[in-house]
Design a protein around this motif. Structure first.
Motif, PDB file in Angstrom:
ATOM      1  N   ALA A 261       0.831  -1.211   0.000  1.00 28.79           N
ATOM      2  CA  ALA A 261       0.000   0.000   0.000  1.00 28.79           C
ATOM      3  C   ALA A 261       0.862   1.255   0.000  1.00 28.79           C
ATOM      4  O   ALA A 261       0.479   2.286  -0.554  1.00 28.79           O
ATOM      5  N   ALA A 262       2.051   1.174   0.623  1.00 36.76           N
ATOM      6  CA  ALA A 262       2.944   2.334   0.673  1.00 36.76           C
ATOM      7  C   ALA A 262       3.429   2.749  -0.709  1.00 36.76           C
ATOM      8  O   ALA A 262       3.820   3.910  -0.921  1.00 36.76           O
ATOM      9  N   LEU A 263       3.397   1.824  -1.679  1.00 35.23           N
ATOM     10  CA  LEU A 263       3.850   2.157  -3.028  1.00 35.23           C
ATOM     11  C   LEU A 263       2.956   3.201  -3.692  1.00 35.23           C
ATOM     12  O   LEU A 263       3.379   3.851  -4.649  1.00 35.23           O
ATOM     13  N   GLN A 264       1.726   3.352  -3.201  1.00 35.04           N
ATOM     14  CA  GLN A 264       0.803   4.309  -3.809  1.00 35.04           C
ATOM     15  C   GLN A 264       1.277   5.748  -3.671  1.00 35.04           C
ATOM     16  O   GLN A 264       0.820   6.621  -4.410  1.00 35.04           O
ATOM     17  N   ALA A 265       2.147   6.023  -2.717  1.00 31.43           N
ATOM     18  CA  ALA A 265       2.640   7.385  -2.499  1.00 31.43           C
ATOM     19  C   ALA A 265       3.891   7.706  -3.298  1.00 31.43           C
ATOM     20  O   ALA A 265       4.446   8.802  -3.174  1.00 31.43           O
ATOM     21  N   ASP A 266       4.337   6.788  -4.140  1.00 31.18           N
ATOM     22  CA  ASP A 266       5.587   6.973  -4.881  1.00 31.18           C
ATOM     23  C   ASP A 266       5.469   8.122  -5.879  1.00 31.18           C
ATOM     24  O   ASP A 266       4.462   8.262  -6.578  1.00 31.18           O
ATOM     25  N   VAL A 267       6.518   8.953  -5.953  1.00 26.93           N
ATOM     26  CA  VAL A 267       6.502  10.121  -6.840  1.00 26.93           C
ATOM     27  C   VAL A 267       7.697  10.149  -7.789  1.00 26.93           C
ATOM     28  O   VAL A 267       8.112  11.215  -8.257  1.00 26.93           O
ATOM     29  N   ALA A 268       8.252   8.988  -8.108  1.00 28.89           N
ATOM     30  CA  ALA A 268       9.344   8.923  -9.086  1.00 28.89           C
ATOM     31  C   ALA A 268       8.766   8.556 -10.444  1.00 28.89           C
ATOM     32  O   ALA A 268       7.860   7.728 -10.547  1.00 28.89           O
ATOM     33  N   ALA A 269       9.278   9.188 -11.493  1.00 24.95           N
ATOM     34  CA  ALA A 269       8.822   8.917 -12.864  1.00 24.95           C
ATOM     35  C   ALA A 269       9.885   8.104 -13.584  1.00 24.95           C
ATOM     36  O   ALA A 269      11.073   8.458 -13.571  1.00 24.95           O
ATOM     37  N   SER A 270       9.460   7.022 -14.233  1.00 24.27           N
ATOM     38  CA  SER A 270      10.429   6.107 -14.840  1.00 24.27           C
ATOM     39  C   SER A 270      11.134   6.712 -16.046  1.00 24.27           C
ATOM     40  O   SER A 270      12.274   6.361 -16.333  1.00 24.27           O
ATOM     41  N   ARG A 271      10.482   7.603 -16.779  1.00 23.06           N
ATOM     42  CA  ARG A 271      11.053   8.113 -18.023  1.00 23.06           C
ATOM     43  C   ARG A 271      11.728   9.470 -17.856  1.00 23.06           C
ATOM     44  O   ARG A 271      12.484   9.916 -18.724  1.00 23.06           O
ATOM     45  N   ALA A 272      11.466  10.157 -16.743  1.00 22.78           N
ATOM     46  CA  ALA A 272      11.897  11.546 -16.611  1.00 22.78           C
ATOM     47  C   ALA A 272      13.416  11.690 -16.706  1.00 22.78           C
ATOM     48  O   ALA A 272      13.923  12.545 -17.443  1.00 22.78           O
ATOM     49  N   ARG A 273      14.147  10.876 -15.964  1.00 21.95           N
ATOM     50  CA  ARG A 273      15.613  11.008 -15.985  1.00 21.95           C
ATOM     51  C   ARG A 273      16.185  10.639 -17.351  1.00 21.95           C
ATOM     52  O   ARG A 273      17.134  11.260 -17.825  1.00 21.95           O
ATOM     53  N   ALA A 274      15.598   9.642 -18.007  1.00 23.00           N
ATOM     54  CA  ALA A 274      16.081   9.273 -19.337  1.00 23.00           C
ATOM     55  C   ALA A 274      15.881  10.414 -20.319  1.00 23.00           C
ATOM     56  O   ALA A 274      16.766  10.725 -21.138  1.00 23.00           O
ATOM     57  N   LEU A 275      14.724  11.059 -20.272  1.00 23.32           N
ATOM     58  CA  LEU A 275      14.464  12.198 -21.154  1.00 23.32           C
ATOM     59  C   LEU A 275      15.394  13.356 -20.824  1.00 23.32           C
ATOM     60  O   LEU A 275      15.927  14.024 -21.720  1.00 23.32           O
ATOM     61  N   MET A 276      15.589  13.594 -19.529  1.00 23.88           N
ATOM     62  CA  MET A 276      16.473  14.682 -19.116  1.00 23.88           C
ATOM     63  C   MET A 276      17.904  14.440 -19.604  1.00 23.88           C
ATOM     64  O   MET A 276      18.550  15.330 -20.178  1.00 23.88           O
ATOM     65  N   GLN A 277      18.415  13.231 -19.422  1.00 25.67           N
ATOM     66  CA  GLN A 277      19.786  12.931 -19.831  1.00 25.67           C
ATOM     67  C   GLN A 277      19.956  13.013 -21.345  1.00 25.67           C
ATOM     68  O   GLN A 277      20.959  13.529 -21.849  1.00 25.67           O
ATOM     69  N   ALA A 278      18.956  12.529 -22.088  1.00 25.32           N
ATOM     70  CA  ALA A 278      19.033  12.610 -23.545  1.00 25.32           C
ATOM     71  C   ALA A 278      18.998  14.062 -24.005  1.00 25.32           C
ATOM     72  O   ALA A 278      19.721  14.453 -24.946  1.00 25.32           O
ATOM     73  N   SER A 279      18.187  14.866 -23.361  1.00 30.10           N
ATOM     74  CA  SER A 279      18.095  16.282 -23.737  1.00 30.10           C
ATOM     75  C   SER A 279      19.413  16.995 -23.477  1.00 30.10           C
ATOM     76  O   SER A 279      19.880  17.792 -24.311  1.00 30.10           O
ATOM     77  N   LEU A 280      20.036  16.712 -22.330  1.00 28.72           N
ATOM     78  CA  LEU A 280      21.303  17.367 -22.015  1.00 28.72           C
ATOM     79  C   LEU A 280      22.418  16.918 -22.953  1.00 28.72           C
ATOM     80  O   LEU A 280      23.354  17.672 -23.236  1.00 28.72           O
ATOM     81  N   GLU A 281      22.328  15.686 -23.455  1.00 34.17           N
ATOM     82  CA  GLU A 281      23.300  15.237 -24.453  1.00 34.17           C
ATOM     83  C   GLU A 281      23.178  16.074 -25.718  1.00 34.17           C
ATOM     84  O   GLU A 281      24.193  16.457 -26.332  1.00 34.17           O
ATOM     85  N   LEU A 282      21.944  16.390 -26.122  1.00 33.72           N
ATOM     86  CA  LEU A 282      21.738  17.225 -27.300  1.00 33.72           C
ATOM     87  C   LEU A 282      22.148  18.675 -27.058  1.00 33.72           C
ATOM     88  O   LEU A 282      22.491  19.399 -27.997  1.00 33.72           O
ATOM     89  N   ALA A 283      22.082  19.096 -25.771  1.00 31.57           N
ATOM     90  CA  ALA A 283      22.439  20.492 -25.470  1.00 31.57           C
ATOM     91  C   ALA A 283      23.926  20.755 -25.668  1.00 31.57           C
ATOM     92  O   ALA A 283      24.342  21.893 -25.892  1.00 31.57           O
ATOM     93  N   GLY A 284      24.736  19.713 -25.611  1.00 31.82           N
ATOM     94  CA  GLY A 284      26.172  19.888 -25.810  1.00 31.82           C
ATOM     95  C   GLY A 284      26.908  20.137 -24.508  1.00 31.82           C
ATOM     96  O   GLY A 284      26.369  20.004 -23.407  1.00 31.82           O
TER      97      GLY A 284
END
Length: 813
Positions: free
Chosen positions: A555-578
């Motif tokens: 039941a405690a898992l219902q309070a989870d606030v981590a997003a599975s894709r967010a860090r991957a998108l962030m890291q890919a975006s920063l790679e494109l930023a140079g």
């Protein structure tokens, strides 16, 4: 004494006099505010439900006991099932009468007569779809057992209304402030509310219209990124089919009025097999993603009478437990995200506009007249024209478009079984009986996760889903092409189903793809990108790796606030930023905050604030010029759309070397760099220069708005600094049109161990009552904010032990 000193004293004396007047005025105003507040408290208190003693009412056959626990959850103890449903209607009306009356008025298209012209758009849509008429027709054809339940429930509601009319108690404050008249509750009103709820969960009118505009603007090939994965745009759609659709009333005003707008409206549920649990029996967990309103959308109830013993989440106005348990089985209803609405461009006879061509011959349109009472102005009169497929959505003449028939399962297909099937679920002895009850379920289309006391567990999709020979592609189809019309329903046996064999593993019903069992995929789906499901899967994997799981742990898992894709998108975006050295100072600062972010959308997270503002900027940079600001705004409001998924695919494809219109590396890199700098400007403007205050909760406020159109003059609860996002397990979708206010949240949570079905964990925000000042108006909020659930005990012993009040309804002589 000098003149200067005398002048100073005179000014001081005058100032003292003015100060005294100001103080007196302040005291008068404060006193007036105190009197008004006292009067308001008195108005609200008069509507508080009586929870102790005895009340004689007409319509109950034998004495019924209603216990309430410390959170206001009613436990109904009746001798018969009929009296149990009567008491349920009574307690719903005690706690939520204003909400119920708003819901049925919304369903029947009668809001404007209370709030004026602001209610016209919703009323016109409800009348166009004829939700009220469909409910009345269904009522006349119901079986005797279902009619008996709805009649008993209505009698209980009306018993409370009769007490208000007799002066024993006051109407809810929301009714008093809105001037909403007390009207008798009819059994068919419950059916109308189900229709409204079904439309809110599955109506896709705005989806088809907006996606048609996307095609008209970009062309079919370029538009595919904006469609659900796997949906095929029919190749023989003429350009004229998608023309002339701009500005005809999207986003869906009826969904907004019903409190069911937002991308993530729906629910998530999962069940863990008994082989992985401490008890050796399945654990079932569920939540509901709804607009944060006061009162909450759902109400928690427990009723026992005859062979019935059921508890869980009910929608006030409907005697159905959508998520809950009985003696033998637990279940959770989630929105299946199935396409159950098609649009057809109809061809009218140029010489006789009363005729349309159905692909075989000319036929006469059906017509009915509608009159909407509008407060403060003349009634709105209009004619609804309809083909065999559904009512016509009239396209403005200046666009040159043909009228479009709205073909929705909820009004096109005659149904007398949905309520009956859901009532049968409440009586199901085990998982197999539950599945049998769902065979004839009609609407809304649901993915139901279940677990029974014998250890069986799984998931079943249920509902009337159109069988199509060719995919609709979620765009208006030519009405003269019969091959696009429905060919009956998809058989129940071909609908997605998962059974946990031997109690091993788990199954999830969230935003993940669901597959049918037929020879070919017969179901068309809305967006199901699977991000939340992937996070749930990862959490379950980690939990079982530590050993057998108990109910509190899962039941405690219902309070989870981590997003599975967010860090991957962030890291890919920063790679494109140079390289950071190539970025300007502002962009470099935002990039630095994102690099150190752990991917959790906690309320106090600075990295989460930086990421989400950056994401909004990147969505705009990538799509605004192509769509235009208005079309992009409407697209981002569609139910279940996931713009971050489209962004992730573009960024990933760009890194992989794709070079189409959307993914050229130079274009995407430029958009990323511009978004980093724009994010810095927005963060500075919204949160100031102190970087320690750049936290997600300050940017992402949660307010519980008064339920119903116009808010009935009542106050909101909040703002509350809140974490989560549209992609997290604890849903907290923000509104792109009002960044970053929370628009949808997981306001109801439920968890149960199949070994102890009479001891569930529940949480509801903000509380059970709609009455301001009542102890249960917002007493669920603190636990909910902390991610805690409370015990819902339903055994006779625990009900007696944990109850704080007892009311007896007895037959009136």
């Amino acid at each position: 004494m000098s003149e200067g000193v005398g002048s100073f004293r005179l000014r001081r004396e005058r100032a003292g006099g003015l100060g005294g007047l100001a103080l007196l005025l302040a005291l008068v105003l404060a006193g007036g505010a105190w009197v008004r507040d006292l009067h308001r408290r008195s108005e609200a208190r008069g509507a508080f439900p009586q929870v102790e003693g005895r009340i004689a009412v007409a319509g109950v056959e034998a004495a019924v006991e209603i216990y309430r626990d410390a959170r206001g959850v009613p436990h109904i103890e009746a001798q018969t099932e009929r009296d149990a449903y009567f008491a349920l209607g009574f307690v719903h009306a005690q706690d939520r009468l204003a909400q119920m009356l708003w819901l049925t008025r919304t369903a029947r298209g009668r809001i404007a007569e209370i709030i004026g012209p602001d209610g016209l758009a919703s009323d016109r849509e409800a009348r166009l779809l004829d939700l009220g008429g469909a409910a009345d027709r269904r009522w006349r054809k119901l079986d005797a057992d279902t009619r008996a339940v709805l009649m008993a429930y209505a009698a209980g509601v009306n018993a409370r209304i009769d007490r208000i009319r007799a002066g024993h108690c006051a109407p809810p404050l929301a009714l008093q402030r809105a001037g909403l008249p007390l009207e008798e509750w009819k059994p068919a009103d419950s059916l109308a509310v189900v229709k409204l709820y079904a439309w809110g969960l599955s109506g896709t009118l705005d989806v088809s219209l907006v996606l048609s505009e996307v095609i008209a603007r970009l062309g079919g090939f370029e538009a595919r990124r904006f469609f659900p994965y796997g949906s095929g745009i029919p190749e023989d759609i003429a350009p004229g089919v998608t023309a002339g659709l701009s500005g005809i009333g999207t986003p869906d005003p009826l969904r907004r009025a019903a409190g069911l707008s937002g991308r993530t409206i729906g629910s998530s549920a999962w069940v863990l097999g008994g082989a992985l649990t401490v008890s050796g029996m399945p654990l079932l967990v569920a939540d509901s993603h709804l607009e944060p309103t006061v009162p909450a959308y759902f109400h928690i109830d427990h009723l026992r009478g005859g062979e019935l013993d059921v508890a869980g989440a009910t929608l006030p106005g409907v005697p159905v437990v959508w998520t809950g348990r009985n003696r033998g089985v637990a279940w959770a209803s989630t929105a299946a995200r199935v396409v159950t609405t098609d649009l057809y461009v109809e061809t009218l006879d140029p010489n006789d506009p009363h005729l349309y061509h159905d692909g075989r011959t000319w036929r006469r349109l059906e017509e009915r007249r509608e009159s909407i009472a509008v407060r403060g102005q003349r009634d709105e009169e209009f004619v609804v024209r309809a083909t065999e497929r559904g009512p016509l959505l009239e396209i403005p003449r200046h666009t040159g478009g043909e009228p479009i028939a709205v073909s929705w399962v909820g009004t096109r297909i005659p149904d007398v079984r949905s309520i009956a099937s859901l009532l049968a679920v409440a009586r199901a002895a085990d998982a197999e009986a539950l599945r049998e009850a769902l065979v004839k379920h009609h609407e809304p289309t649901l993915a139901i996760v279940y677990a029974d006391a014998a250890g069986a567990a799984g998931m079943q999709v249920a509902g009337w889903i159109p069988r199509r020979e060719l995919p609709s592609g979620l765009v208006p189809l030519p009405g003269r092409a019969p091959w696009y019309d429905w060919k009956g329903r998809v058989p129940f046996e071909e609908l997605p189903r998962i059974v946990l064999e031997g109690g091993a593993g788990w199954t999830i019903a969230a935003d993940n793809p669901l597959r049918g069992t037929g020879p070919a995929e017969p179901v068309e789906w809305l967006w199901r990108t699977g991000e939340r499901a992937r996070r749930i899967d990862a959490l379950l994997t980690a939990a079982v790796a530590e050993g057998p799981v108990d109910l509190l742990r899962i039941a405690a898992l219902q309070a989870d606030v981590a997003a599975s894709r967010a860090r991957a998108l962030m890291q890919a975006s920063l790679e494109l930023a140079g390289s950071p050295t190539e970025l300007d100072a502002e962009a470099r600062e935002v990039a630095g905050l994102m690099r150190t972010w752990d991917g959790r959308a906690d309320a106090d997270s600075v990295g989460s604030a930086a990421y989400h503002v950056f994401l909004e900027c990147l969505i705009e940079q990538l799509f605004r010029d192509a769509l235009g600001p208005e079309l992009m705004r409407r697209y981002l409001s569609l139910p279940h759309v996931d713009p971050s998924h489209a962004v992730f695919e573009i960024v990933s494809d760009s890194i992989a070397g794709a070079s189409d219109t959307w993914t050229r590396r130079a274009r995407v890199s430029k958009a990323v760099n511009a978004s980093l700098r724009e994010a810095w400007l927005r963060l500075s403007y919204r949160l100031g220069t102190n970087r320690q205050k750049w936290n997600w909760g300050r940017l992402h406020p949660l307010r519980f708005q008064p339920f119903g159109p116009g808010g009935a003059g009542l106050d909101a609860l909040g703002p509350i600094a809140y974490g989560g996002s549209s992609a997290t397990v604890s849903v907290a979708e923000y509104d792109s049109a009002d960044p970053f206010r929370v628009r949808v949240a997981s306001t109801f949570r439920f968890a149960v161990d199949a070994q102890e079905l009479d001891e569930a964990l529940v949480s509801i925000a903000p509380g059970q009552s709609e009455h301001p000042g009542h102890p249960h108006f917002d007493d669920g909020l603190d636990d909910w904010l902390k991610g805690r659930s409370r015990l819902l005990a339903t055994s006779r012993l625990l009900v007696a032990e944990t109850s704080v009040s007892r009311l007896v309804l007895e037959p009136r002589p």
